[in-house]
Enzyme design. Structure first.
Site, PDB file in Angstrom:
ATOM      1  N   LYS A 252       0.899  -1.135  -0.007  1.00 24.86           N
ATOM      2  CA  LYS A 252       0.129  -0.051  -0.034  1.00 24.86           C
ATOM      3  C   LYS A 252       0.996   1.082  -0.084  1.00 24.86           C
ATOM      4  CE  LYS A 252      -1.651   0.813   3.878  1.00 24.86           C
ATOM      5  NZ  LYS A 252      -1.059   2.237   4.550  1.00 24.86           N
ATOM      6  N   THR A 253       1.943   1.259   0.745  1.00 23.60           N
ATOM      7  CA  THR A 253       2.577   2.596   1.212  1.00 23.60           C
ATOM      8  C   THR A 253       3.503   2.903  -0.211  1.00 23.60           C
ATOM      9  OG1 THR A 253       2.904   2.353   3.391  1.00 23.60           O
ATOM     10  CG2 THR A 253       4.459   3.769   2.324  1.00 23.60           C
TER      11      THR A 253
ATOM     12  N   ASP B  86      -4.977   8.221   2.729  1.00 25.76           N
ATOM     13  CA  ASP B  86      -4.575   6.757   3.251  1.00 25.76           C
ATOM     14  C   ASP B  86      -5.390   6.042   4.589  1.00 25.76           C
ATOM     15  OD1 ASP B  86      -2.766   4.385   3.746  1.00 25.76           O
ATOM     16  OD2 ASP B  86      -1.435   5.471   4.824  1.00 25.76           O
ATOM     17  N   GLU B  87      -5.134   4.851   4.568  1.00 26.70           N
ATOM     18  CA  GLU B  87      -6.079   4.196   5.649  1.00 26.70           C
ATOM     19  C   GLU B  87      -7.582   4.925   5.675  1.00 26.70           C
ATOM     20  OE1 GLU B  87      -4.851   1.515   6.969  1.00 26.70           O
ATOM     21  OE2 GLU B  87      -2.717   1.902   7.486  1.00 26.70           O
TER      22      GLU B  87
ATOM     23  N   GLN C  88      -9.512  -4.554   7.235  1.00 24.03           N
ATOM     24  CA  GLN C  88      -8.667  -4.317   8.402  1.00 24.03           C
ATOM     25  C   GLN C  88      -9.454  -3.210   9.190  1.00 24.03           C
ATOM     26  OE1 GLN C  88      -4.186  -4.627   7.775  1.00 24.03           O
ATOM     27  NE2 GLN C  88      -4.951  -4.866   5.565  1.00 24.03           N
TER      28      GLN C  88
ATOM     29  N   ARG D  53      -0.225 -10.784  10.447  1.00 24.78           N
ATOM     30  CA  ARG D  53       0.924 -10.026  10.642  1.00 24.78           C
ATOM     31  C   ARG D  53       2.380 -11.294  10.559  1.00 24.78           C
ATOM     32  NH1 ARG D  53       0.026  -5.873   9.738  1.00 24.78           N
ATOM     33  NH2 ARG D  53      -1.826  -6.816   8.828  1.00 24.78           N
TER      34      ARG D  53
END
Length: 678
Positions: free
Chosen positions: A35-36, A221-222, A252, A610
């Site tokens: 994503k980043t 973002d997010e 998420q 994770r």
């Protein structure tokens, strides 16, 4: 760097998200899908295409995320260009607007931002002015409700008009008084930043037009974490023909308790007609076996969601293992053994490759104690080490005072916790009397002559505290005293447990601290069950020894991570142990009551993703609950994993080692610790 260079190295879906510059764009970025990188490449691509940097606005949720984006961007384009792009958090962006325009709302430009202590002081003043400072009114819940109103862009007058029942009208009046006090002092609190910008845009169209004309390209973002206020501000700035790109993952969305509204991302295509949707599903973090478990969890749910299926080119890997241990101590012991076993088999592994995750911070206790005994270095993420938490230190201070009536320092710690009418004047009188007499402070609290020197509330508080401490001292010193039951009764009699609401304004904070106190009672119960006949002095001595063995080193050291699942979001570890998969612990019973099962299921998905290479999911067959050992039930989430996991026994995973292997492991550990061979 030209446009084609920026696109090179991206997969087809990532490249599509980067190239699509006009109109509304929804980028559904699954866990670990880069994503980043996509966000940074998209901004770099815009700059390479000649879009002026001043017309780009990128918003995220943390200063760390914004700094990382800017740093990556500066590595792809001229640093001077990167600096001219507006990149920051929602709140930092709103502060810029308020610094320029807040006078229009009646504030002076030199306003200050209220920190937590400012907020609490002003809120307490507002409650006192309305007569709500004492008694049974839930002031903590009122403080939380005010924050909720602000996040839904509701001002005090509107809150009063829409309030119903007994609680809300009172909370709305406190809101009005609190806001008036803030304005009198030319202060804004954290939630005001968004509310005031909304009021500026609503009441002064020219201000809104200024920012619409400046920012032609918006990126958020997010996006799954946005609340009502953030959504409305984005929509206002985007205007009628939005070049708006939002990046996020509804799977998420785990922060509804902070005000996040998952419908913002779910309904994005309907809210912004003509939306183009790009799904990022190739995961660059985890092996396929772990992703199979993650996909199984999501597909088992009934919630409305944007369907996506993660996949990986990193190989199949090992199936996640589900294990049932006898109790919480056996669970922690298993994790210690697992770490030593895997490090012995794979010398390249470091402690920092391991993480233990749990639903509630209180569950860190057993792992902290076991790791200390085993000599395993660890760090606690998203919270203090268990016995360093304020409420645990308070509880220990109460016990110190009950067992040692001359423990003046312990009394000074807890005399105002909770508030019992003992203000600065009474405290100074106590210290002065202590200095001129041979009596301890506790003894003075029970002294009728000293009580006459105090105000009515302080004298009453002194009598009640003295009586509770002496009564508990007698019970705790009795043979075969049930420690956890007596400690629980003692903390309730002193008003400490009920008084937490007066100390902490956030209702969720109170609940977490009560969970920690419950876990403290469990620790006392476990200690007594392991050592029949042990006294309260034995237990306090054990706590002091544990504390003296706790090392406070910086977080750069090689250490196992202990973390709540919420705090682990965005992080990754080679080997993850997801602990305490038990009924009412995960999913958490209170969260299910408030938010339904869907968010807890998404939290389970976050925990699974994770892990990069190996995942172990554990539960205890018995667990101390409020100091009593109880049989537990498996979490219903375990059934949702189906065949994506293997159900294993602990001795299948940790096979007993031979004497030769044990000697080899010991020699290796010795060399790691002391830098020399045996």
């Amino acid at each position: 760097m030209d446009c084609e260079q920026i696109l090179s190295g991206l997969n087809p879906e990532q490249a599509e998200a980067v190239r699509t510059l006009e109109g509304p764009l929804l980028v559904l970025a699954g866990a670990g899908t880069g994503k980043t990188r996509v966000i940074t490449c998209r901004i770099a691509y815009m700059l390479a295409c000649g879009i002026p940097p001043e017309s780009i606005l990128g918003l995220t949720f943390t200063n760390k995320a914004a700094a990382e984006m800017r740093e990556r961007l500066a590595g792809m384009v001229e640093p001077e260009l990167a600096q001219r792009v507006t990149l920051g958090t929602f709140h930092s962006f709103c502060i810029r607007i308020l610094r320029k325009h807040i006078a229009k709302l009646g504030y002076m430009p030199g306003f200050t931002i209220a920190d937590e202590s400012d907020q609490q002081g002003i809120f307490k003043q507002a409650c006192g002015a309305l007569g709500y400072a004492g008694g049974n009114f839930p002031v903590g819940a009122a403080f939380a409700r005010i924050g909720d109103w602000k996040n839904h862009l509701t001002d005090p007058l509107q809150a009063q008009r829409e309030s119903s029942g007994d609680f809300e009208p009172k909370a709305a009046r406190i809101y009005e008084a609190y806001q008036e006090l803030l304005e009198q002092q030319n202060m804004v609190d954290f939630d005001d930043m968004l509310l005031l910008v909304y009021q500026l845009f609503r009441d002064f169209p020219a201000v809104l037009e200024e920012y619409r004309n400046r920012y032609h390209y918006l990126l958020v973002d997010e996006y799954q974490d946005t609340n009502t206020a953030q959504f409305v501000l984005i929509k206002m700035i985007a205007g009628e023909k939005p070049n708006l790109c939002v990046v996020g993952d509804d799977d998420q969305s785990i922060y509804s308790w902070r005000g996040a509204d998952v419908s913002n991302i779910l309904d994005f295509p309907e809210i912004f007609p003509g939306t183009r949707t790009v799904k990022l599903e190739q995961n660059y973090r985890s092996c396929s076996a772990i992703l199979e478990a993650a996909n199984a969890v999501l597909e088992s749910g009934s919630a409305r969601r944007h369907r996506k299926k993660l996949w990986s080119a990193l190989g199949e890997g090992e199936k996640p293992k589900v294990l049932a241990l006898e109790d919480s101590e056996a669970e922690a012991g298993f994790v210690s053994d697992l770490i030593f076993k895997l490090k012995g088999e794979q010398p390249e592994l470091r402690y920092q490759d391991f993480a233990v995750l749990y639903r509630s911070n209180a569950l860190s206790r057993a792992f902290e104690l076991n790791f200390r005994r085993a000599g395993i270095p660890f760090r606690v993420v998203g919270g203090q080490q268990f016995f360093a938490r304020r409420e645990i230190k308070d509880a220990i201070a109460y016990l110190n005072l009950a067992t040692n009536p001359r423990a003046d320092q312990s009394l000074l710690r807890i005399i105002g916790t909770p508030p019992r009418g003992f203000g600065e004047t009474a405290l100074n009188a106590l210290k002065k009397e202590r200095a001129s007499s041979m009596k301890s402070m506790l003894e003075l609290l029970g002294d009728a002559d000293f009580q006459k020197k105090l105000s009515g509330p302080a004298a009453r508080g002194a009598r009640e505290l003295y009586a509770a401490v002496r009564s508990a001292g007698a019970q705790l010193s009795a043979p075969d005293c049930p420690l956890s039951a007596v400690i629980s009764s003692f903390l309730r009699e002193t008003g400490y447990l009920d008084g937490l609401q007066k100390i902490y304004k956030d209702t969720k904070d109170v609940e977490k601290r009560l969970e920690n106190i419950d876990e403290f009672l469990n620790d006392a119960g476990e200690f007594q069950s392991r050592s029949p006949g042990a006294t309260i002095q034995d237990y306090l001595e054990k706590l002091r020894l544990d504390e003296s063995n706790a090392e406070d080193k910086d977080d750069e050291r090689d250490a196992v991570t202990l973390s709540s699942i919420h705090a682990s979001k965005g992080l990754e570890y080679g080997i993850v142990v997801l602990s305490a998969l038990e009924h009412d612990i995960f999913p958490h019973f209170r969260s299910v009551e408030e938010n339904g099962l869907d968010e807890e299921l998404r939290l389970f998905y976050v925990a699974i993703t994770r892990a990069k290479r190996q995942l172990y999911i554990t539960r205890a067959k018995r667990r101390m609950i409020k100091g009593v050992s109880q049989i537990t039930r498996p979490s219903p989430f375990l059934d949702r994993l189906g065949d994506s996991v293997s159900r294993s026994a602990a001795d299948e995973v940790i096979k007993p080692v031979s004497k030769e292997e044990a000697a080899k492991l010991f020699a290796q550990a010795f060399e790691e610790l002391f830098g020399k061979k045996i």
